[in-house]
Scaffold this motif. Sequence first.
Motif, PDB file in Angstrom:
ATOM      1  N   PRO A   2       0.753  -5.981   1.679  1.00  0.00           N
ATOM      2  CA  PRO A   2       1.357  -6.560   2.891  1.00  0.00           C
ATOM      3  C   PRO A   2       2.850  -6.836   2.735  1.00  0.00           C
ATOM      4  O   PRO A   2       3.618  -6.682   3.690  1.00  0.00           O
ATOM      5  N   ARG A   3       3.278  -7.240   1.554  1.00  0.00           N
ATOM      6  CA  ARG A   3       4.685  -7.585   1.381  1.00  0.00           C
ATOM      7  C   ARG A   3       5.574  -6.349   1.305  1.00  0.00           C
ATOM      8  O   ARG A   3       6.737  -6.404   1.702  1.00  0.00           O
ATOM      9  N   ILE A   4       5.064  -5.245   0.805  1.00  0.00           N
ATOM     10  CA  ILE A   4       5.848  -4.008   0.818  1.00  0.00           C
ATOM     11  C   ILE A   4       5.872  -3.425   2.229  1.00  0.00           C
ATOM     12  O   ILE A   4       6.919  -2.975   2.712  1.00  0.00           O
ATOM     13  N   GLN A   5       4.736  -3.457   2.910  1.00  0.00           N
ATOM     14  CA  GLN A   5       4.649  -2.833   4.239  1.00  0.00           C
ATOM     15  C   GLN A   5       5.228  -3.707   5.347  1.00  0.00           C
ATOM     16  O   GLN A   5       5.562  -3.209   6.423  1.00  0.00           O
ATOM     17  N   GLY A   6       5.338  -5.006   5.091  1.00  0.00           N
ATOM     18  CA  GLY A   6       5.957  -5.883   6.073  1.00  0.00           C
ATOM     19  C   GLY A   6       5.007  -6.773   6.837  1.00  0.00           C
ATOM     20  O   GLY A   6       5.445  -7.643   7.579  1.00  0.00           O
ATOM     21  N   SER A   7       3.687  -6.568   6.686  1.00  0.00           N
ATOM     22  CA  SER A   7       2.711  -7.418   7.365  1.00  0.00           C
ATOM     23  C   SER A   7       1.350  -7.206   6.722  1.00  0.00           C
ATOM     24  O   SER A   7       1.162  -6.287   5.920  1.00  0.00           O
ATOM     25  N   ASP A   8       0.408  -8.070   7.115  1.00  0.00           N
ATOM     26  CA  ASP A   8      -0.952  -7.923   6.591  1.00  0.00           C
ATOM     27  C   ASP A   8      -1.827  -7.059   7.482  1.00  0.00           C
ATOM     28  O   ASP A   8      -3.037  -6.977   7.294  1.00  0.00           O
ATOM     29  N   HIS A   9      -1.215  -6.399   8.466  1.00  0.00           N
ATOM     30  CA  HIS A   9      -1.993  -5.503   9.339  1.00  0.00           C
ATOM     31  C   HIS A   9      -1.333  -4.130   9.473  1.00  0.00           C
ATOM     32  O   HIS A   9      -1.483  -3.471  10.477  1.00  0.00           O
ATOM     33  N   GLY A  10      -0.581  -3.726   8.452  1.00  0.00           N
ATOM     34  CA  GLY A  10       0.009  -2.391   8.460  1.00  0.00           C
ATOM     35  C   GLY A  10       1.524  -2.419   8.367  1.00  0.00           C
ATOM     36  O   GLY A  10       2.138  -3.475   8.158  1.00  0.00           O
ATOM     37  N   VAL A  11       2.128  -1.255   8.544  1.00  0.00           N
ATOM     38  CA  VAL A  11       3.570  -1.125   8.366  1.00  0.00           C
ATOM     39  C   VAL A  11       4.329  -1.710   9.555  1.00  0.00           C
ATOM     40  O   VAL A  11       3.816  -1.783  10.676  1.00  0.00           O
ATOM     41  N   THR A  12       5.563  -2.107   9.282  1.00  0.00           N
ATOM     42  CA  THR A  12       6.445  -2.643  10.308  1.00  0.00           C
ATOM     43  C   THR A  12       7.780  -1.918  10.250  1.00  0.00           C
ATOM     44  O   THR A  12       8.027  -1.098   9.356  1.00  0.00           O
ATOM     45  N   GLU A  13       8.668  -2.242  11.190  1.00  0.00           N
ATOM     46  CA  GLU A  13       9.941  -1.536  11.280  1.00  0.00           C
ATOM     47  C   GLU A  13      10.864  -1.814  10.098  1.00  0.00           C
ATOM     48  O   GLU A  13      11.809  -1.044   9.872  1.00  0.00           O
ATOM     49  N   ASP A  14      10.636  -2.885   9.360  1.00  0.00           N
ATOM     50  CA  ASP A  14      11.444  -3.128   8.164  1.00  0.00           C
ATOM     51  C   ASP A  14      10.604  -2.979   6.894  1.00  0.00           C
ATOM     52  O   ASP A  14      10.996  -3.422   5.819  1.00  0.00           O
ATOM     53  N   GLY A  15       9.449  -2.334   7.026  1.00  0.00           N
ATOM     54  CA  GLY A  15       8.560  -2.166   5.886  1.00  0.00           C
ATOM     55  C   GLY A  15       8.634  -0.784   5.270  1.00  0.00           C
ATOM     56  O   GLY A  15       9.342   0.111   5.737  1.00  0.00           O
ATOM     57  N   VAL A  16       7.888  -0.622   4.199  1.00  0.00           N
ATOM     58  CA  VAL A  16       7.753   0.652   3.488  1.00  0.00           C
ATOM     59  C   VAL A  16       6.263   0.950   3.374  1.00  0.00           C
ATOM     60  O   VAL A  16       5.476   0.089   2.950  1.00  0.00           O
ATOM     61  N   ALA A  17       5.860   2.140   3.780  1.00  0.00           N
ATOM     62  CA  ALA A  17       4.447   2.502   3.768  1.00  0.00           C
ATOM     63  C   ALA A  17       3.953   2.700   2.338  1.00  0.00           C
ATOM     64  O   ALA A  17       4.617   3.327   1.520  1.00  0.00           O
ATOM     65  N   VAL A  18       2.778   2.173   2.065  1.00  0.00           N
ATOM     66  CA  VAL A  18       2.168   2.258   0.737  1.00  0.00           C
ATOM     67  C   VAL A  18       1.062   3.300   0.750  1.00  0.00           C
ATOM     68  O   VAL A  18       0.213   3.311   1.647  1.00  0.00           O
ATOM     69  N   THR A  19       1.080   4.175  -0.255  1.00  0.00           N
ATOM     70  CA  THR A  19      -0.026   5.100  -0.494  1.00  0.00           C
ATOM     71  C   THR A  19      -0.740   4.647  -1.758  1.00  0.00           C
ATOM     72  O   THR A  19      -0.220   4.789  -2.862  1.00  0.00           O
TER      73      THR A  19
END
Length: 751
Positions: free
Chosen positions: A268-285
Amino acid sequence: MPKASDNIKIYRNPNGPVVSTVNRRVLEQDGLTFKDIDGTGTLSPVNDWRNSPAERAAAYVKTLSVKEKIAQLFISDWRMAKYPITGPMADLYKDIEKKTDETGILDEGEFRGKTIFGEQYLPGTSPLLKDWFNRHVILRANATPADLADWMNQADTVCEECEHFIPVAAASNSRNENGELVFGMNDAGGVLATWPGTLGIAAAVKGSKIDLVDKFADTIRREWNACGLRKGYMYMADAVTDPRWQRTYGTFGEDPALISEIMAHIIPRIQGSDHGVTEDGVAVTTKHFPGGGARENGFDPHYAAGQWNVYATPGSLETYHLPPFAAAVKAGTSSIMPYYSKPAAAKSAVQHDLAGNTVEMKPYGFAYNKYFIDTMLRGQMGFDGYINSDTGIAHNMAWGVEMLDVPERIGFAVANAGVDIISGLFDNEAGMEAYNRGKNGYYETHPLPEGFAKEELTLTDEALDRAVARTLTELFALGMFENPYRDPDEAARIVATPSDWEAAADAHRRSVVLLKNDGTLPLTADKRANKKIYAEAFLKNAKHAADSTAALRKELADTCTLVDDPAQADFALLFVSPSSGEYFNATPGYLELDICEDKTVCNVDANGKPMADTHTETTLHGGKRLAEIAASVHANGGKVITNVNITLAWQLGNVEPLCDVLLAGFDTYRSATLDVIFGCFAPTGKLPLTLPRGDAVLAVNADGVCISPNDVPGYDKDRYMPDSLKDENGKAYAYRDAAGNYYEYGFGLEG
């Protein structure tokens, strides 16, 4: 020609996204600004950022051509003009005439080459983006933050020239850990805020608090976003169960509970939220489903001997391997990468899935395995992101589907198993062939491979749209259609944030595990006064060892009195960094975990069984000198202090008895280890995995079966070990030192 970074136009929407562009048309309506993504010049559902990412993606797949959509199915390595090619393509590319765009940023050269993943002609960057319409690339160059931002900006400007705009989705393996740069594992390092290796992060967390990884993840999100890198092939949710697995050092260790907790925090902290990616996040694989740790005696699935996942122990799959992936799904990971390997039914005990059903073990690599992906991952775990295959599954690592040709493998992965993007090569032509075969009567004149149906092997419009919609949804959610551009100066500034580097340095110190101490530590300044110190670094490579020794002695020169002869030393500081095997090549025998030099070991046959023939293995150049140095120092009444770098679960029988003090690091900065040795920091780290006792607990019988189960982590192996190997405490597997301490998961002395 001005570079794109100097020509960005920015529009700010009240209560809406920032829109940035270099040459793409923008639309004004209702006092708001929109980008003309689909080229219609209208505020279509695709162009309207007020629609959800999923709605926009569903609309866009109806606009894109089949050719454009098929190009979205593939991801492969790409190069940056300012940086040398690394990995398998390096030798192929070195003699190619260098050609760049006018800015010198994009590599416009072309070449044909054969790698471990397959053979392919590759065009320049602009033709790849404009003519081929590929958008998914893997950047492996160890580039500066400013250069990463410049490259992304320049590439996206080329994409804006196409009728249909899709931004470049550049993925990278992790870049925020220290360690040897190894293609396909951690291709870059030392540029972004640099933490210890992931084993070291686990060691630090085990001895401290989980909030340490919160800082780690926050740093990654801000740094990667600033550089324009919006997708990470990270992190591994695999639990280490066979210690001879080459990928061990990229994991968070052997405990599925700890790994699950780390996944719950970092995703959640890399992607920007606990429900998926956000506009200031980075997608995790998250990788490598359903867990790569269950190797058969350590064999790696990059080569044929390692193509099987063996679950010989009842309940091992659901007990040890699946929980961290369930945690990653719950944390909203955007993508999951299945492993190359395939389940070995004949060598496995009955396993049960999360619904209590007997697991179906069809012998297909996990990216081709509908039961594991569709039934277990999506149906039972509730994963709704996209599937990104591991690199090379359609060509050289097509385990279980070798009887299919490349178009059929693509169709089988996407249409049957539900893979959404295939890593390896830009197989656009083969993808188009897989699509056409479903419509042109191909199988009326060509035989179907036995056991397969036409619908499983061809790309249908439904399967194609589903796959592309999933990856487009991620890009829309990341805000990459509206605002793909980044400021190179801002990227450099963010990466230079002192607090991030200070947090990383603190993690390095916390990662150090003190295994043994006879009272010598802390070796404070007063204890070192008027004392002589011998210092040497040992590695597998002789030149690297010499260079590392010179650096170590330079680091100590101002605070210690150094001698060249260990016989004159009051203290010896030995930094031991073994290495075993090669990532992409099979070893003649089992991966060696002993810290040794010229050790005679058995070969293995094509079926992984031990042979009478032998060869020699060296994991540490000069390893035999360790005993000589220790003897000389002890004869002088001195003490031996040794640090071992744990990248694999090393056997310490040739090292620990020689030492008065023994520490473990995990690609930990040497300065952090010296801080612990010299009393500047009290050790808190705990072992993230169990170190095996020796060859006896890793022995493989004539049938190829290991005496300690491959699918059970070290902390639980004693449940399955023969009584003849157990000591008075009922323990067999973990190394036990002269003080009676077991070097098992969670062990570590405190200072």
